[in-house]
Design a protein around this motif. Structure first.
Motif, mmCIF file in Angstrom:
data_model
loop_
_atom_site.group_PDB
_atom_site.id
_atom_site.type_symbol
_atom_site.label_atom_id
_atom_site.label_comp_id
_atom_site.label_asym_id
_atom_site.label_seq_id
_atom_site.Cartn_x
_atom_site.Cartn_y
_atom_site.Cartn_z
ATOM 1 N N ALA A 154 8.671 -8.736 16.170
ATOM 2 C CA ALA A 154 8.161 -7.397 16.480
ATOM 3 C C ALA A 154 7.097 -7.049 15.451
ATOM 4 C CB ALA A 154 9.303 -6.383 16.441
ATOM 5 N N SER A 155 5.972 -6.521 15.911
ATOM 6 C CA SER A 155 4.820 -6.402 15.007
ATOM 7 C C SER A 155 4.382 -4.976 14.686
ATOM 8 C CB SER A 155 3.627 -7.169 15.587
ATOM 9 O OG SER A 155 3.279 -6.675 16.868
ATOM 10 N N TYR A 156 4.964 -3.969 15.342
ATOM 11 C CA TYR A 156 4.511 -2.595 15.101
ATOM 12 C C TYR A 156 5.289 -1.982 13.934
ATOM 13 C CZ TYR A 156 1.419 -2.531 19.109
ATOM 14 O OH TYR A 156 0.375 -2.770 19.965
ATOM 15 N N THR A 157 5.100 -2.597 12.781
ATOM 16 C CA THR A 157 5.876 -2.268 11.583
ATOM 17 C C THR A 157 5.716 -0.829 11.118
ATOM 18 O OG1 THR A 157 4.035 -3.108 10.264
ATOM 19 C CG2 THR A 157 5.824 -4.643 10.741
ATOM 20 N N TRP A 158 4.537 -0.254 11.318
ATOM 21 C CA TRP A 158 4.219 1.072 10.776
ATOM 22 C C TRP A 158 4.982 2.196 11.476
ATOM 23 C CZ3 TRP A 158 0.989 -1.897 13.793
ATOM 24 C CH2 TRP A 158 0.645 -1.381 15.051
ATOM 25 N N LEU A 159 5.665 1.897 12.608
ATOM 26 C CA LEU A 159 6.436 2.934 13.289
ATOM 27 C C LEU A 159 7.738 3.250 12.565
ATOM 28 C CD1 LEU A 159 5.788 2.094 17.035
ATOM 29 C CD2 LEU A 159 4.745 3.867 15.618
ATOM 30 N N ASP A 160 8.067 2.481 11.554
ATOM 31 C CA ASP A 160 9.017 2.897 10.519
ATOM 32 C C ASP A 160 8.128 3.455 9.417
ATOM 33 O OD1 ASP A 160 10.465 2.989 8.135
ATOM 34 O OD2 ASP A 160 11.666 1.227 8.609
ATOM 35 N N PHE A 161 8.109 4.766 9.272
ATOM 36 C CA PHE A 161 7.107 5.390 8.410
ATOM 37 C C PHE A 161 7.332 5.102 6.925
ATOM 38 C CE2 PHE A 161 7.351 8.287 12.211
ATOM 39 C CZ PHE A 161 6.269 7.692 12.856
ATOM 40 N N ASP A 162 8.550 4.745 6.561
ATOM 41 C CA ASP A 162 8.780 4.288 5.188
ATOM 42 C C ASP A 162 8.106 2.933 4.984
ATOM 43 O OD1 ASP A 162 10.250 4.562 2.551
ATOM 44 O OD2 ASP A 162 11.012 2.639 3.258
ATOM 45 N N GLN A 163 8.219 2.044 5.977
ATOM 46 C CA GLN A 163 7.496 0.770 5.893
ATOM 47 C C GLN A 163 5.988 1.015 5.845
ATOM 48 O OE1 GLN A 163 10.560 -2.361 8.082
ATOM 49 N NE2 GLN A 163 8.711 -1.755 9.143
ATOM 50 N N ALA A 164 5.507 1.990 6.583
ATOM 51 C CA ALA A 164 4.082 2.313 6.551
ATOM 52 C C ALA A 164 3.645 2.699 5.136
ATOM 53 C CB ALA A 164 3.765 3.442 7.531
ATOM 54 N N ALA A 165 4.498 3.429 4.434
ATOM 55 C CA ALA A 165 4.175 3.795 3.049
ATOM 56 C C ALA A 165 4.071 2.559 2.170
ATOM 57 C CB ALA A 165 5.231 4.750 2.504
ATOM 58 N N ARG A 166 4.935 1.574 2.405
ATOM 59 C CA ARG A 166 4.868 0.329 1.646
ATOM 60 C C ARG A 166 3.577 -0.430 1.981
ATOM 61 N NH1 ARG A 166 8.533 3.139 0.833
ATOM 62 N NH2 ARG A 166 6.919 3.896 -0.564
ATOM 63 N N GLN A 167 3.151 -0.369 3.220
ATOM 64 C CA GLN A 167 1.892 -1.008 3.608
ATOM 65 C C GLN A 167 0.713 -0.327 2.913
ATOM 66 O OE1 GLN A 167 3.281 -1.348 8.115
ATOM 67 N NE2 GLN A 167 1.491 -2.642 7.784
ATOM 68 N N ALA A 168 0.770 0.982 2.805
ATOM 69 C CA ALA A 168 -0.289 1.709 2.101
ATOM 70 C C ALA A 168 -0.356 1.283 0.635
ATOM 71 C CB ALA A 168 -0.048 3.211 2.209
ATOM 72 N N GLU A 169 0.791 1.080 0.017
ATOM 73 C CA GLU A 169 0.818 0.654 -1.382
ATOM 74 C C GLU A 169 0.216 -0.735 -1.550
ATOM 75 O OE1 GLU A 169 4.796 3.144 -2.823
ATOM 76 O OE2 GLU A 169 4.983 1.102 -2.041
ATOM 77 N N ALA A 170 0.533 -1.641 -0.610
ATOM 78 C CA ALA A 170 -0.029 -2.993 -0.682
ATOM 79 C C ALA A 170 -1.538 -2.968 -0.495
ATOM 80 C CB ALA A 170 0.620 -3.883 0.374
ATOM 81 N N LEU A 171 -2.005 -2.154 0.440
ATOM 82 C CA LEU A 171 -3.448 -2.036 0.661
ATOM 83 C C LEU A 171 -4.135 -1.451 -0.562
ATOM 84 C CD1 LEU A 171 -5.972 -2.157 2.400
ATOM 85 C CD2 LEU A 171 -5.279 0.010 3.451
ATOM 86 N N ALA A 172 -3.528 -0.440 -1.159
ATOM 87 C CA ALA A 172 -4.112 0.179 -2.355
ATOM 88 C C ALA A 172 -4.238 -0.829 -3.490
ATOM 89 C CB ALA A 172 -3.262 1.370 -2.789
ATOM 90 N N ALA A 173 -3.201 -1.630 -3.705
ATOM 91 C CA ALA A 173 -3.237 -2.619 -4.785
ATOM 92 C C ALA A 173 -4.378 -3.612 -4.572
ATOM 93 C CB ALA A 173 -1.900 -3.348 -4.865
ATOM 94 N N MET A 174 -4.575 -4.045 -3.331
ATOM 95 C CA MET A 174 -5.644 -4.998 -3.047
ATOM 96 C C MET A 174 -7.015 -4.353 -3.204
ATOM 97 S SD MET A 174 -6.236 -8.093 -2.407
ATOM 98 C CE MET A 174 -7.112 -9.367 -1.482
ATOM 99 N N MET A 175 -7.156 -3.107 -2.761
ATOM 100 C CA MET A 175 -8.438 -2.414 -2.918
ATOM 101 C C MET A 175 -8.775 -2.244 -4.397
ATOM 102 S SD MET A 175 -8.188 0.427 0.180
ATOM 103 C CE MET A 175 -9.743 1.253 -0.270
ATOM 104 N N GLN A 176 -7.795 -1.944 -5.212
ATOM 105 C CA GLN A 176 -8.045 -1.802 -6.647
ATOM 106 C C GLN A 176 -8.447 -3.140 -7.276
ATOM 107 O OE1 GLN A 176 -4.183 0.356 -7.358
ATOM 108 N NE2 GLN A 176 -5.482 1.596 -8.708
ATOM 109 N N ARG A 177 -7.826 -4.215 -6.792
ATOM 110 C CA ARG A 177 -8.124 -5.529 -7.352
ATOM 111 C C ARG A 177 -9.500 -6.032 -6.934
ATOM 112 N NH1 ARG A 177 -3.627 -7.387 -6.341
ATOM 113 N NH2 ARG A 177 -3.911 -8.506 -4.379
ATOM 114 N N ARG A 178 -9.827 -5.833 -5.671
ATOM 115 C CA ARG A 178 -11.075 -6.379 -5.130
ATOM 116 C C ARG A 178 -12.260 -5.439 -5.311
ATOM 117 N NH1 ARG A 178 -12.427 -11.222 -4.464
ATOM 118 N NH2 ARG A 178 -14.028 -10.389 -3.072
#
Length: 292
Positions: free
Chosen positions: A128-152
């Motif tokens: 199942a691929s619509y992970t962000w419909l668990d909004f707590d998981q969506a928050a974790r995705q935001a954190e991962a994206l933020a870390a990569m944006m800061q690094r790159r």
């Protein structure tokens, strides 16, 4: 052809607007929304999927691939979403799988092959691929994206660091509010027209039985017969539509004793509004429909 011309113009506009700004490419709208929140005016967000096409199964052409390859950050959803990314050469140093941190809690699915209009035949299989419909998981995705944006994109590090807490707070508040709003629906079966809601169901204690209907289309007689049988089997009184169906479909579902609610997963960019505001409106509608 017209869609290709419009998309080419959009890519050109993004490139022109990004001459002095770093680019974050994303495979779905929730990640695009997160990137826009994190980077603000300092980042150009590239989400090239044309309106009306399913980002899960859309396949980019050469021009779209070239634009994505040049992005400073390429944000993937993970969980087998947008499988074109596994068959395309993308610079690994710029990739971030935003759901990798909770990959051990992915939900396995059964293989079902069917068609989706212009998207053609495809199969829901594996994960199942619509992970962000668990909004707590969506928050974790935001954190991962933020870390990569800061690094790159080190020049944006302070901006991203400053914007991340509010973004996470908004998603966690949406998560908490959804738990409260849907508490009375726990333990009852809800029918859905498409298998998009596995993480949503698990996160908020719902029992959702999915059909395999084409998004936005009028169901055929066999599908109505299947729906009636599912209603009789489960005792369901609610029917979730992935997108607004024809009015006749709403009326026919009502004749079967099913109250209809549109709950778009928002994989594609909406015509208006943003992720949290639309989700809140949809969840309120689902809660109110559950009250009868």
């Amino acid at each position: 052809m017209l869609r290709r011309l419009v998309l080419a113009a959009a890519l050109a506009a993004t490139a022109a607007g990004a001459q002095d700004r770093p680019v974050v490419a994303t495979v779905n709208y929730p990640l695009a929304w997160m990137a826009e929140r994190l980077g603000g005016d300092g980042v150009a967000v590239l989400f090239p999927v044309p309106a009306g096409q399913d980002p899960s199964f859309w396949r980019p052409g050469l021009s779209e691939i070239a634009a994505i390859q040049q992005a400073d950050v390429i944000a993937l959803n993970g969980a087998a979403f947008a499988d074109w990314t596994t068959r395309t050469t993308l610079p690994r140093s710029r990739l971030v799988d935003t759901s990798a941190a909770f990959a051990d809690s992915y939900i396995s699915t059964q293989a079902v092959t069917h068609s989706h209009g212009a998207d053609g035949e495809h199969s829901h299989t594996g994960t199942a691929s619509y992970t962000w419909l668990d909004f707590d998981q969506a928050a974790r995705q935001a954190e991962a994206l933020a870390a990569m944006m800061q690094r790159r994109i080190p020049a944006l590090s302070d901006t991203v660091a400053g914007n991340l807490p509010q973004l996470v707070d908004d998603l966690e508040a949406l998560d908490a509010d959804t738990r409260e709003a849907l508490a009375d629906l726990r333990g009852s079966t809800i029918l859905a027209t498409h298998p998009r809601y596995q993480y949503f169901a698990r996160a908020y204690g719902l029992d959702i039985t999915a059909l395999e209907w084409e998004t936005g289309a009028m169901p055929d007689p066999d599908q109505w017969q299947t729906l009636a049988a599912k209603k009789a089997e489960t005792g369901a009184s609610l029917l979730i539509w992935e997108a607004a169906p024809p009015k006749e479909a709403i009326a026919q579902a009502d004749e079967l004793g099913l109250r209809s609610v549109v709950l778009s997963p928002l994989a594609g960019r909406p015509e208006s509004g943003d992720f949290p505001s639309i989700m809140r409106d949809q969840i309120t509608a689902l809660s109110e429909a559950g009250e009868g």
